[in-house]
Design an enzyme around this catalytic site. Structure first.
Site, PDB file in Angstrom:
ATOM      1  N   SER A  37      -1.824   2.312  -3.751  1.00 38.79           N
ATOM      2  CA  SER A  37      -2.023   2.450  -2.310  1.00 38.79           C
ATOM      3  C   SER A  37      -2.445   1.102  -1.751  1.00 38.79           C
ATOM      4  O   SER A  37      -3.167   0.348  -2.417  1.00 38.79           O
ATOM      5  CB  SER A  37      -3.129   3.479  -2.053  1.00 38.79           C
ATOM      6  OG  SER A  37      -3.589   3.358  -0.725  1.00 38.79           O
ATOM      7  N   HIS A  62       6.008   1.606  -3.120  1.00 34.14           N
ATOM      8  CA  HIS A  62       7.070   1.399  -2.123  1.00 34.14           C
ATOM      9  C   HIS A  62       8.362   0.955  -2.819  1.00 34.14           C
ATOM     10  O   HIS A  62       9.456   1.410  -2.481  1.00 34.14           O
ATOM     11  CB  HIS A  62       6.671   0.299  -1.129  1.00 34.14           C
ATOM     12  CG  HIS A  62       5.440   0.581  -0.336  1.00 34.14           C
ATOM     13  ND1 HIS A  62       4.267  -0.125  -0.507  1.00 34.14           N
ATOM     14  CD2 HIS A  62       5.193   1.485   0.640  1.00 34.14           C
ATOM     15  CE1 HIS A  62       3.360   0.322   0.350  1.00 34.14           C
ATOM     16  NE2 HIS A  62       3.886   1.304   1.047  1.00 34.14           N
TER      17      HIS A  62
HETATM   18  P1  AMP Z   1       2.932   3.503   3.849  1.00 34.90           P
HETATM   19  O1  AMP Z   1       3.359   2.074   3.898  1.00 34.90           O
HETATM   20  O2  AMP Z   1       1.572   3.719   3.284  1.00 34.90           O
HETATM   21  O3  AMP Z   1       3.155   4.205   5.176  1.00 34.90           O
HETATM   22  O4  AMP Z   1       3.915   4.228   2.821  1.00 34.90           O
HETATM   23  C1  AMP Z   1       5.308   4.173   2.986  1.00 34.90           C
HETATM   24  C2  AMP Z   1       5.936   5.172   2.059  1.00 34.90           C
HETATM   25  O5  AMP Z   1       5.623   4.847   0.710  1.00 34.90           O
HETATM   26  C3  AMP Z   1       5.451   6.613   2.294  1.00 34.90           C
HETATM   27  O6  AMP Z   1       6.548   7.508   2.173  1.00 34.90           O
HETATM   28  C4  AMP Z   1       4.452   6.794   1.172  1.00 34.90           C
HETATM   29  O7  AMP Z   1       4.284   8.153   0.787  1.00 34.90           O
HETATM   30  C5  AMP Z   1       5.107   5.996   0.059  1.00 34.90           C
HETATM   31  N1  AMP Z   1       4.125   5.617  -0.978  1.00 34.90           N
HETATM   32  C6  AMP Z   1       2.920   5.045  -0.782  1.00 34.90           C
HETATM   33  N2  AMP Z   1       2.259   4.903  -1.961  1.00 34.90           N
HETATM   34  C7  AMP Z   1       3.081   5.404  -2.911  1.00 34.90           C
HETATM   35  C8  AMP Z   1       2.983   5.571  -4.334  1.00 34.90           C
HETATM   36  N3  AMP Z   1       1.903   5.183  -5.014  1.00 34.90           N
HETATM   37  N4  AMP Z   1       4.032   6.134  -4.992  1.00 34.90           N
HETATM   38  C9  AMP Z   1       5.141   6.529  -4.320  1.00 34.90           C
HETATM   39  N5  AMP Z   1       5.289   6.409  -2.982  1.00 34.90           N
HETATM   40  C10 AMP Z   1       4.281   5.866  -2.292  1.00 34.90           C
END
Ligand code: AMP
Length: 257
Positions: free
Chosen positions: A185, A36
């Site tokens: 993640s 993030h």
């Molecule tokens: P989330 O909080 O899981 O909904 O993710 C928010 C944003 O962060 C989304 O656009 C995800 O694709 C991105 N994101 C999550 N994990 C990663 C990562 N390891 N590398 C780059 N972007 C990420």
């Protein structure tokens, strides 16, 4: 960094921004990590005002228990947001975002929504697109940043922005990984020590340049329940479960380069 929790106060703040300023936006569900953070930093570099949101979107979860158990780590998240010098953090209430009780929704039948995650998580993309549309309407950014980690999501958001004539650039950002190759993640925190060691093999298997069947077999041998290993748009995608934890990843397919 200013934290804003109501739609009304956000709208007031948003209307005070001069139209000439470029606004960058990153939507998240919180429980932030360096993946993030890389999005926040890019938004900060490329825009005059950077905005992030923390909103755990109930309509994109397939199991209610996963929604309820999703880690809520606001204080730690603030540290990362401040470090990245995000200017505004929007933390809206579920009742405000879904004041219509999800009676209006984005429903997609786009081909990208009909494979992989679309098959294994019915309704997920509709819930995700609905909340992203609502958030983009509220934030009205020039640039919005999404991770390639969720590649189908990124493609569908881009298609939706075009379908609804949204005046926003949807920018894809590279997946940030641990040294082992494991994609960062929020779900990694739910892994036991042994499961984490297995999870590190997912990315290695994807990069092994063997056939999809061999990748699948090697993941099964590592103890995973494999939902899919598929080639799509010059990438290889995988979704596996270990214990109750579901992991996804994708890499550029180098087998034919
Ligand atoms: P989330 O909080 O899981 O909904 O993710 C928010 C944003 O962060 C989304 O656009 C995800 O694709 C991105 N994101 C999550 N994990 C990663 C990562 N390891 N590398 C780059 N972007 C990420």
């Amino acid at each position: 960094m200013e934290v804003i929790r109501t739609v009304e106060s956000w709208k007031k703040m948003r209307s005070s921004f001069p139209a000439s300023k470029s606004i960058g936006y990153v939507a998240t569900m919180g429980n932030l990590h360096s993946g993030h953070e890389s999005l926040f930093l890019r938004s900060k570099r490329e825009n005059e005002i950077s905005i992030a949101s923390l909103f755990i979107n109930p309509t994109q979860f397939n199991e209610r228990i996963d929604y309820e158990k999703y880690p809520r780590t606001e204080e730690d998240d603030f540290e990362i947001l401040k470090r990245a010098k995000v200017d505004y953090v929007l933390i809206p209430l579920r009742e405000e975002i879904y004041h219509d009780e999800y009676s209006f929704k984005v429903h997609t039948t786009h081909p990208v929504s009909q494979v992989m995650e679309g098959v294994f998580r019915p309704g997920h993309f509709d819930g995700m697109l609905t909340v992203v549309l609502k958030l983009l309407m509220l934030v009205r950014p020039k640039n919005a940043y999404f991770g390639e980690k969720d590649y189908q999501q990124l493609l569908l958001i881009r298609e939706m922005a075009q379908a609804y004539f949204l005046d926003v650039n949807i920018i894809g950002c590279e997946t940030i990984r641990e040294q082992s190759g494991l994609a960062l993640s929020s779900r990694n925190n739910l892994l036991t020590k042994d499961a984490k060691l297995s999870a590190e093999k997912v990315n290695k298997a994807l990069r092994s340049r063997t056939s999809l069947n061999e990748i699948k077999d090697s993941l099964v041998r590592c103890g995973f329940e494999v939902e899919y290993v598929e080639r799509f748009m010059e990438r290889i995608f995988v979704a596996v479960k270990i214990g109750n934890v579901r992991l996804i990843d994708n890499v550029v397919d180098k087998s034919e380069l």
